[in-house]
Design an enzyme around this catalytic site. Structure first.
Site, PDB file in Angstrom:
ATOM      1  CB  VAL A 265      -1.105   0.212   1.203  1.00 28.94           C
ATOM      2  CG1 VAL A 265      -1.827   1.381   1.019  1.00 28.94           C
ATOM      3  CG2 VAL A 265      -1.807  -1.258   1.312  1.00 28.94           C
TER       4      VAL A 265
ATOM      5  CD  GLU B  90     -13.630   5.763   3.727  1.00 29.60           C
ATOM      6  OE1 GLU B  90     -14.113   4.700   3.903  1.00 29.60           O
ATOM      7  OE2 GLU B  90     -14.270   7.027   3.909  1.00 29.60           O
TER       8      GLU B  90
ATOM      9  CB  VAL C   7     -13.508  -0.087   7.614  1.00 28.10           C
ATOM     10  CG1 VAL C   7     -14.821  -0.950   7.575  1.00 28.10           C
ATOM     11  CG2 VAL C   7     -13.072   0.118   9.049  1.00 28.10           C
TER      12      VAL C   7
ATOM     13  CE  LYS D 189     -10.677  -4.866   7.593  1.00 27.91           C
ATOM     14  NZ  LYS D 189     -10.743  -5.604   6.438  1.00 27.91           N
TER      15      LYS D 189
END
EC number: 1.1.1.3
Length: 432
Positions: free
Chosen positions: A13, A127, A130, A203
């Site tokens: 990521v 953001e 989850v 989550k």
């Protein structure tokens, strides 16, 4: 003048975020109103080559504590509890806004980070924590801020959805599909966090906290994974027109005293095949949000992966940079409601029970009497010959909604009943 960005972590990521910042610098400048300057990327090993990120070698550092003190926005993609928590608190102390995808940290200790950000008047955005690329956190925090959320239910872990979907479509056993998921990169070498439900639990804690303006920690979310799901469970569900999914369910309920409470749970559940969540395939995520005014909303998309998650991170990053330029912070934590958290024993849901019984007269009456004694109503019952023993029958029952505690008492009595050979499976049913 520019908005200085520090990146903590440069994995899949992190590399996607860094690459976008570098390759689309001019376009992002137009969107923000000022240049986003990547001032450093903290990694464990600065000597390791990372050509996929496009980051100049001189920007890599192993001194994350120093890096966070010279940034306007800190993007945390390290994962884990420490040192992430300490670094984010230090960044906030030095006036930096924070963007994170760290659901484990938020589920365990989000309130201390929210409070620090509020006191420093900086953004704290998550953001990407989850459902990956799916815009879900911002709608709960902003778009639905004037509405009342009643329920949030969905598939928030792509690994478990891939496994259960493949078991349903092929009839394969859990262990075989897990091995395939690991080969394809959908599951980690140690898949515990996913298959035991821990990832989804964190989550669920975040979603419940946002939806119901109440602090909910991961420890307060009931959690049950998918490791006990068998091919026989999948087969029985299919015969009943149902499909098994690992669901995160957060809802506002009424407790025994008539007061509002929060139920937050993660567990395998059976859904009718006509339910929209039943058709969510592979590693995709989907979440239903039910509100008083807007009614039912569904959010669907890729819940993991480098580029999808980077999309959510960059959305938060752009907004945090915009806010800094105008000297304000976005919405913070709203925990004014402080609803009590209901235990799983008080939850109400329907159930699917699979048991083997003696194939003789009077068995169905004896089984029905047990349910009646516990106040649990049977919605449907199906009996078939057992596949392995001609003297036994396979009995599948679906109940009406009942309290978890009453169902537990029913199962205990069934196990002690002479007419019952074994209680093979008990699963909750949603969406009926």
């Amino acid at each position: 003048m520019s908005v200085r960005i520090a990146l903590l972590g440069c994995g899949v990521v992190g590399s996607a975020v860094a690459k976008r910042l570098i390759e689309h610098s001019d376009e992002l400048t137009e969107r923000v109103g000022d240049r986003l300057e990547l001032v450093g990327v903290a990694v464990r090993d600065v000597s390791k080559p990372r050509p996929e990120s496009g980051v100049p070698a001189e920007l890599f550092t192993d001194d994350a504590e120093e890096l966070v003190t010279r940034a306007d926005v800190v993007v945390e993609l390290m994962g884990g509890i420490e040192p992430a928590r300490t670094l984010l608190l230090k960044a906030i102390e030095h006036g930096a806004s924070v963007v994170t995808a760290n659901k484990a940290l938020l589920g365990e200790d989000g309130p201390s980070l929210y409070a620090a950000a509020a006191e420093a008047n900086v953004d704290f955005s998550f953001e990407a924590a989850v459902a990956g690329a799916i815009p879900l956190i911002r709608p709960l925090r902003i778009s639905l801020a004037g509405d009342d959320v009643h329920r949030v239910m969905g598939i928030v872990n792509g690994t478990t959805n891939f496994i259960l979907d493949k078991m349903d479509r092929t009839g394969a056993d859990f262990a075989d599909v897990l091995a395939e998921a690991q080969e394809l990169g959908y599951a980690e070498a140690d898949p515990t966090a996913d298959v035991e439900g821990y990832d989804a639990r964190a989550k669920a804690a975040i979603l419940a906290s946002l939806a119901f303006h109440t602090r909910v920690s991961s420890a307060e979310v009931y959690c049950e994974g998918i490791t006990a799901i068998t091919a026989d469970d999948i087969r029985a569900a299919r015969k009943a027109g149902l499909v098994i999914k690992l669901l995160a369910i957060c809802e506002r309920v009424t407790d025994e005293e008539g007061s509002a409470a929060i139920s937050a749970r993660v567990h395998p559940a059976l859904l009718p095949r006509s339910h929209p969540l039943a058709s969510v395939r592979e590693a995709f995520n989907a979440v239903f949000v039910e509100t008083q005014l807007a009614g039912e909303l569904m959010f669907y998309g890729r819940g993991a992966g480098g580029e999808p998650t980077a999309s959510a991170v960059l959305g938060d990053l752009v907004q945090a940079a915009r806010n800094r330029l105008v000297g304000r912070a976005g919405p913070g934590e709203l925990a004014y409601a402080a609803f009590p958290i209901q235990t799983i024993g008080a939850a109400y849901t329907a159930y699917f029970i699979r048991l083997r019984v003696k194939d003789r007269p009077g068995v169905l009456a004896a089984v029905s009497n047990v349910f009646a004694a516990q106040g649990v109503s049977i919605e449907s019952m199906r009996q078939n010959k057992d596949r392995t023993d001609p003297e036994l029958a396979s009995l599948h029952l679906v109940t009406h909604r009942a309290q978890e505690g009453a169902l537990a008492g029913t199962v205990k009595q069934l196990q002690d009943l002479d007419e019952v050979d074994s209680v093979d499976s008990v699963m909750r049913v949603e969406g009926l």
